[in-house]
Design a protein around this motif. Structure first.
Motif, PDB file in Angstrom:
ATOM      1  N   GLU A 167       2.182  -4.349   4.192  1.00  0.00           N
ATOM      2  CA  GLU A 167       4.583  -3.405   3.110  1.00  0.00           C
ATOM      3  C   GLU A 167       3.910  -1.946   2.798  1.00  0.00           C
ATOM      4  OE1 GLU A 167       6.895  -3.882  -0.788  1.00  0.00           O
ATOM      5  OE2 GLU A 167       5.800  -5.075  -0.582  1.00  0.00           O
ATOM      6  N   PHE A 168       4.559  -1.320   3.427  1.00  0.00           N
ATOM      7  CA  PHE A 168       4.035   0.270   3.415  1.00  0.00           C
ATOM      8  C   PHE A 168       4.802   0.757   2.307  1.00  0.00           C
ATOM      9  CE2 PHE A 168       4.517   4.781   4.223  1.00  0.00           C
ATOM     10  CZ  PHE A 168       3.548   5.771   3.586  1.00  0.00           C
ATOM     11  N   VAL A 169       4.474   1.515   0.884  1.00  0.00           N
ATOM     12  CA  VAL A 169       5.662   2.409   0.424  1.00  0.00           C
ATOM     13  C   VAL A 169       5.631   3.307   0.343  1.00  0.00           C
ATOM     14  CG1 VAL A 169       6.539  -0.029  -1.118  1.00  0.00           C
ATOM     15  CG2 VAL A 169       4.289   1.508  -1.613  1.00  0.00           C
ATOM     16  N   GLU A 170       5.994   4.468  -0.010  1.00  0.00           N
ATOM     17  CA  GLU A 170       6.321   6.257  -0.064  1.00  0.00           C
ATOM     18  C   GLU A 170       6.027   6.011  -2.243  1.00  0.00           C
ATOM     19  OE1 GLU A 170       5.121   8.465   1.633  1.00  0.00           O
ATOM     20  OE2 GLU A 170       6.434   7.845   3.782  1.00  0.00           O
ATOM     21  N   VAL A 202       5.118   3.279  -7.892  1.00  0.00           N
ATOM     22  CA  VAL A 202       5.108   2.279  -6.382  1.00  0.00           C
ATOM     23  C   VAL A 202       4.625   1.394  -7.211  1.00  0.00           C
ATOM     24  CG1 VAL A 202       5.761   3.876  -5.408  1.00  0.00           C
ATOM     25  CG2 VAL A 202       3.756   3.760  -5.918  1.00  0.00           C
ATOM     26  N   THR A 203       4.222   0.600  -8.089  1.00  0.00           N
ATOM     27  CA  THR A 203       3.403  -0.688  -8.549  1.00  0.00           C
ATOM     28  C   THR A 203       4.273  -1.765  -8.552  1.00  0.00           C
ATOM     29  OG1 THR A 203       3.085  -0.179 -10.566  1.00  0.00           O
ATOM     30  CG2 THR A 203       0.922   0.466 -10.078  1.00  0.00           C
ATOM     31  N   PRO A 204       3.669  -2.815  -8.684  1.00  0.00           N
ATOM     32  CA  PRO A 204       2.156  -3.191  -8.165  1.00  0.00           C
ATOM     33  C   PRO A 204       1.487  -2.721  -6.742  1.00  0.00           C
ATOM     34  CG  PRO A 204       3.357  -4.960  -7.810  1.00  0.00           C
ATOM     35  CD  PRO A 204       4.815  -4.212  -8.461  1.00  0.00           C
ATOM     36  N   LEU A 205       0.765  -2.742  -6.781  1.00  0.00           N
ATOM     37  CA  LEU A 205      -0.214  -1.737  -5.273  1.00  0.00           C
ATOM     38  C   LEU A 205      -1.679  -2.816  -5.343  1.00  0.00           C
ATOM     39  CD1 LEU A 205       0.310   2.302  -6.016  1.00  0.00           C
ATOM     40  CD2 LEU A 205       1.651   0.060  -4.047  1.00  0.00           C
ATOM     41  N   ASP A 206      -1.698  -3.091  -3.986  1.00  0.00           N
ATOM     42  CA  ASP A 206      -3.403  -3.535  -3.473  1.00  0.00           C
ATOM     43  C   ASP A 206      -4.126  -2.613  -3.066  1.00  0.00           C
ATOM     44  OD1 ASP A 206      -2.323  -6.145  -3.893  1.00  0.00           O
ATOM     45  OD2 ASP A 206      -0.962  -6.190  -2.443  1.00  0.00           O
ATOM     46  N   TYR A 207      -3.575  -1.129  -2.210  1.00  0.00           N
ATOM     47  CA  TYR A 207      -4.287  -0.438  -2.010  1.00  0.00           C
ATOM     48  C   TYR A 207      -3.733   0.384  -2.236  1.00  0.00           C
ATOM     49  CZ  TYR A 207      -7.999   1.147   1.755  1.00  0.00           C
ATOM     50  OH  TYR A 207      -8.766   2.113   2.446  1.00  0.00           O
ATOM     51  N   LEU A 208      -4.440   1.718  -2.692  1.00  0.00           N
ATOM     52  CA  LEU A 208      -4.295   3.329  -2.649  1.00  0.00           C
ATOM     53  C   LEU A 208      -4.754   3.834  -1.410  1.00  0.00           C
ATOM     54  CD1 LEU A 208      -3.131   6.089  -3.718  1.00  0.00           C
ATOM     55  CD2 LEU A 208      -4.710   5.288  -5.366  1.00  0.00           C
ATOM     56  N   CYS A 209      -3.872   4.556  -0.945  1.00  0.00           N
ATOM     57  CA  CYS A 209      -4.600   5.176   0.960  1.00  0.00           C
ATOM     58  C   CYS A 209      -5.160   7.066   0.412  1.00  0.00           C
ATOM     59  CB  CYS A 209      -4.223   5.003   2.869  1.00  0.00           C
ATOM     60  SG  CYS A 209      -5.056   5.340   3.574  1.00  0.00           S
ATOM     61  N   SER A 210      -6.099   7.152   0.507  1.00  0.00           N
ATOM     62  CA  SER A 210      -6.669   7.996   0.290  1.00  0.00           C
ATOM     63  C   SER A 210      -7.734   9.076   1.025  1.00  0.00           C
ATOM     64  CB  SER A 210      -6.903   9.083  -1.320  1.00  0.00           C
ATOM     65  OG  SER A 210      -6.033   9.222  -2.716  1.00  0.00           O
ATOM     66  N   PRO A 211      -7.467   8.896   2.674  1.00  0.00           N
ATOM     67  CA  PRO A 211      -7.791  10.255   3.442  1.00  0.00           C
ATOM     68  C   PRO A 211      -8.870  10.693   3.319  1.00  0.00           C
ATOM     69  CG  PRO A 211      -5.737  10.020   4.243  1.00  0.00           C
ATOM     70  CD  PRO A 211      -6.053   9.164   2.952  1.00  0.00           C
ATOM     71  N   ALA A 215       0.971  -1.611   0.015  1.00  0.00           N
ATOM     72  CA  ALA A 215       0.232  -0.104  -0.089  1.00  0.00           C
ATOM     73  C   ALA A 215       1.308   1.344  -0.036  1.00  0.00           C
ATOM     74  CB  ALA A 215      -0.994  -0.094   1.399  1.00  0.00           C
ATOM     75  N   THR A 216      -0.249   2.380  -0.495  1.00  0.00           N
ATOM     76  CA  THR A 216       0.986   3.399  -0.545  1.00  0.00           C
ATOM     77  C   THR A 216       0.044   4.540  -0.122  1.00  0.00           C
ATOM     78  OG1 THR A 216       2.330   5.280  -1.321  1.00  0.00           O
ATOM     79  CG2 THR A 216       0.516   4.039  -3.025  1.00  0.00           C
ATOM     80  N   LEU A 217       0.434   5.872   0.212  1.00  0.00           N
ATOM     81  CA  LEU A 217      -0.300   7.173   1.375  1.00  0.00           C
ATOM     82  C   LEU A 217      -0.408   8.170  -0.027  1.00  0.00           C
ATOM     83  CD1 LEU A 217      -1.993   8.105   3.847  1.00  0.00           C
ATOM     84  CD2 LEU A 217      -0.048   9.004   4.190  1.00  0.00           C
TER      85      LEU A 217
END
Length: 447
Positions: free
Chosen positions: A350-353, A393-402, A322-324
């Motif tokens: 796994e968190f990636v910036e 930063v792909t591949p990603l499972d979750y794109l966190c956009s709060p 996931a990334t933020l």
């Protein structure tokens, strides 16, 4: 009910013509008032050297490759108004006809609504100027003249009349709450209340109105987390909107919505107000709160509240990469950058910036009041830099956009730029999904 500062309503954004009874002298008077009142605007207009550093930092310019769609071009466009007036007030002004001023305002209407007001340009300015002040002032003046996108005018009318963007009435709120309570009970096997207008509750939660139709997982997640913590909370039928579109449209609307929050929290006797996942809403709330005066309650963002209670949540991390996405207003205007990262790291393996990140992050192209259908093609171009960040930063499972605006923009941006099927969501619903309920009643208060 129209807010008192609306004087006209164009048929559509695409054909937002000027009032046939247009009076250039009215515009001249309003412009002089704004230049006297808004010192930061005068500072930008007088001190900008047009060096162009801001343009190279601007996702709007980089995404469209249009020199007219840059911070410097907008400053020049506003500066024209000081030299073009029906009744010059200095030797540097020239007399202008109403037709010339109309033409200028048509250009304002186009240019100032191609800016997301993300404020990344301010980071690049060697003089520390904030070019977004020009866009904010221009939009305020346009609104005073009765000129704004229909999309924003309708939001403003709803916000002024009902305290939310989409026109949810108290009766509709009750129906929605009952429905979501049933959904929660079906999901968990336990009754989890979504209280409304509960006087004396410890917490007044101000959600985004999107949590009642397109982002219901956020409201349901908040209800589960509140119930787990054992806190006494409530919604209010008087104000169901963390977003404050007055920030992008007119200062009077921004102040009146913030005042509505103050009055509601005071009347309910809630000692704490938690602002929901909305970037610009948090910025507006802090601007008004920090502008002076005392309140009877503590104002806090929901992500800061979850972060304070993170140690109380038994969580199972999702096996996701996931990334933020840093909301522009969280990061650049409110310095809310570390709490979201701590929460996301606690929920995924796994968190990636993305690069750049935090205050230097690029805008997704959906902020600043541009979430209207007429602007879709432009928004996709404005989001090019963000799409490139995500692709890196792909591949990603979750794109966190709060942030509610980012969550609306992101799925469309991913599809348009060929980034595949990536799940987009906020932090509140993710926390609730990762929460492990313990004891006989999985929703019993912790500790």
């Amino acid at each position: 009910m129209k807010p008192p500062f609306f004087t006209a309503k164009p048929d559509s954004f695409a054909k937002a013509g000027l009032d046939t009874q247009f009076d250039g002298r009215q515009f001249s008077r309003l412009l002089r008032e704004y230049l006297r009142f808004t010192r930061s605007l005068t500072l930008v207009l007088d001190c900008c050297t047009r060096c162009g550093n801001c343009s190279q930092a601007c996702h709007s310019f980089l995404g469209t490759s249009d020199p007219d769609n840059s911070p410097v071009a907008r400053i020049n466009l506003f500066s024209e108004a000081r030299r073009l007036n029906p009744k010059p007030w200095s030797l540097f002004c020239k007399s202008a006809s109403d037709t010339e001023i109309k033409d200028l305002l048509e250009r304002w209407l186009s240019s100032f609504y191609q800016c997301n007001l993300c404020r990344r340009c301010a980071l690049a300015c060697p003089l520390g100027l904030d070019p977004s002040e020009v866009v904010l002032a221009g939009r305020n003046l346009l609104t005073e003249m009765g000129l704004a996108p229909r999309f924003l005018m309708e939001i403003a009318e709803n916000l002024h009349a009902l305290g939310n963007n989409v026109g949810i009435t108290p009766e509709a709120l009750k129906d929605i709450s009952v429905f979501l309570e049933q959904e929660l009970e079906e999901e968990t096997g336990f009754f989890i209340p979504i209280p409304i207008d509960r006087a004396g509750a410890s917490i007044l939660y101000i959600p985004s109105s999107t949590e009642f139709f397109s982002n219901v997982e956020t409201l349901m997640g908040a209800a589960k987390l509140f119930h787990f913590l054992g806190v006494d909370w409530t919604l209010s039928s008087e104000i169901l909107e963390a977003a404050n579109y007055g920030l992008f449209l007119h200062r009077e609307l921004m102040v009146s919505h913030s005042r509505r929050l103050e009055q509601t929290a005071t009347s309910l006797g809630c000692p704490m107000v938690l602002q929901g996942e909305c970037g610009h809403g948090w910025r507006a709330a802090k601007m008004i709160r920090e502008g002076g005066g005392k309140s009877s309650f503590k104002l806090m963002h929901i992500l800061e509240f979850w972060d304070e209670n993170l140690h109380r949540f038994p969580l199972v991390r999702r096996p996701w990469r996931a990334t933020l996405n840093d909301s522009c207003n969280y990061a650049r205007s409110c310095n809310l950058v570390e709490a979201p990262r701590r929460l996301l790291r606690a929920c995924v393996e796994e968190f990636v910036e993305m690069t750049p990140n935090r205050q230097s992050n690029y805008c997704c192209g959906g902020g600043g009041g541009l979430l209207m259908e007429e602007m879709l093609d432009l928004r996709m171009r404005l989001g090019k830099q963000k799409a490139d960040q995500i692709r890196a930063v792909t591949p990603l499972d979750y794109l966190c956009s709060p942030c509610a605006s980012c969550k609306t923009q992101m799925p469309l941006l991913l599809k348009n730029h060929g980034l595949g099927d990536i799940r987009v969501g906020g932090i509140t619903e993710l926390l609730a999904q990762c929460l492990v309920y313990t004891g006989k009643n999985p929703c019993s208060p912790a500790g």
